[in-house]
Design an enzyme around this catalytic site. Structure first.
Site, short mmCIF file in Angstrom:
data_model
loop_
_atom_site.label_atom_id
_atom_site.label_comp_id
_atom_site.label_asym_id
_atom_site.label_seq_id
_atom_site.Cartn_x
_atom_site.Cartn_y
_atom_site.Cartn_z
N SER A 1 0.86 -1.32 -0.09
CA SER A 1 -0.27 -0.12 -0.03
C SER A 1 0.70 1.48 0.35
O SER A 1 2.00 1.43 -0.03
CB SER A 1 -1.05 0.31 1.45
N SER B 1 -2.38 -3.92 -3.51
CA SER B 1 -1.38 -3.18 -2.87
C SER B 1 -2.77 -1.67 -2.61
O SER B 1 -3.47 -1.68 -3.50
CB SER B 1 -0.74 -2.47 -3.84
N ASP C 1 -4.31 1.89 -2.48
CA ASP C 1 -3.32 3.24 -2.73
C ASP C 1 -4.56 3.67 -2.63
O ASP C 1 -5.92 3.63 -2.99
CB ASP C 1 -3.14 2.56 -4.46
#
Length: 350
Positions: free
Chosen positions: A234, A272, A274
């Protein structure tokens, strides 16, 4: 063969930077950290404030954008609906979101005791990344008290790298963490500022791009380590400005962080999370006002491209700064993340 000149952040973008080259070039914005570092405990808290007044009484416009939703942030539902912040923004590790939310609520109640008698609620905004490679995240080392401590230390001058919430974070297989950068935005005779602060914890080293140069594979060869696993972990990108932008415009600005992110080599992988949030300190809403209407200035969107460019450049540089300012850290089970600055220094000496 790598040259240390490749890692000069002066090569990122063309717009003028702020004096500090951090999010605190936006007047009123401050950042504070609490860093916890003791063996398997490598974590912390980072707090961002937009002004010195009570944020519950003087609320600022804000908007968020989820690029990839593999995350556990809090407060975004109400933020999307109302377009305003009523607490500081706090960053931490994934399993500490609950403790930090409690700490932010307690802090707000202490500063605003009338909340209890008014039967009001609080919308704590907390973001997270998973620092489990270096930190024993299940130990739940971050406690509610660390929120008020970080806020009490908030200043226009703050450390970057392996500090606060960034202590245990990894970026492109190296040490990541807290990074920031800013740009000046000129509109006629007026000069505004836009700054970005990131909590970087994403990317694969083979994909790493610095100032337009694909340097990841050469670094991987230099450190003789295999850190080329899947992209996960992240990144949180906080954009602050004093430009007069509406909530809708702030959403558009938040979306452009993706350009700066991908310029460093990230492709927003499955694992991830984001997420970006953008806020403006212009025209805050005074909740104690008895006025029936509130005047808000808004940028002519024929001028907004320079704002988009500013956020792209500042995001890209903030990510690189999070790495260049980070020290080597050894944490949980002896796991280690090498520091980009040490690698650069070795190249400069060779």
């Amino acid at each position: 063969m790598l040259e240390s000149e490749l890692f000069q952040t002066k090569n990122i973008g063309s717009m003028p930077k702020g004096i500090r080259n951090t999010i605190c070039d936006v007047p009123g914005v401050k950042v504070g950290h609490v860093t916890l570092t003791d063996g398997d405990c490598q974590t912390g808290v980072t707090a961002i404030t937009a002004h010195d007044q009570n944020p519950y009484h003087l609320r600022i416009r804000a908007a968020s954008h989820v690029l990839n939703g593999y995350g556990k942030s809090t407060g975004l539902v109400q933020l999307e609906e109302l377009g305003e912040l009523e607490t500081p923004i706090v960053l931490t590790n994934t399993l500490s979101v609950g403790a930090v939310s409690e700490g932010l609520v307690r802090y707000t109640v202490e500063k605003t005791p009338e909340i209890k008698s008014n039967l009001a609620t609080i919308n704590p905004v907390v973001f997270e990344c998973n620092d489990a490679f270096l930190n024993d995240i299940t130990a739940l080392s971050v406690r509610p008290k660390h929120v008020s401590q970080a806020l009490s230390l908030a200043s226009e001058e703050f450390e970057q790298g392996a500090v606060g919430a960034g202590r245990g974070m990894s970026c492109f297989g190296l040490k990541g963490g807290i990074g920031s950068s800013s740009r000046q935005v000129k509109l006629g005779k007026s000069v505004y500022h836009l700054g970005v602060l990131v909590l970087s914890n994403m990317g694969r080293l083979p994909d790493f791009i610095c100032a337009g140069q694909h340097v990841g594979p050469a670094i991987e060869d230099a450190i003789k380590a295999d850190v080329a696993g899947p992209e996960k972990g992240s990144i949180i990108m906080i954009v602050g400005t004093d430009l007069p932008l509406s909530e809708r415009q702030l959403t558009r600005v938040a979306r452009r962080t993706s350009v700066g992110l991908t310029r460093t080599g990230s492709f927003l992988g499955h694992g991830s999370g984001d997420i970006a949030l953008a806020f403006t300190t212009a025209d805050p809403v005074d909740m104690k006002s008895r006025k029936r209407t509130h005047s808000v200035e808004q940028l002519d969107e024929r001028r907004i491209d320079r704002v988009f460019r500013a956020v792209c450049e500042a995001t890209e540089e903030a990510i690189v700064n999070s790495m260049l300012n980070a020290e080597r850290v050894t944490g949980r089970d002896g796991n280690t993340r090498f520091a980009l600055r040490d690698i650069v220094a070795t190249m400069g000496a060779s």
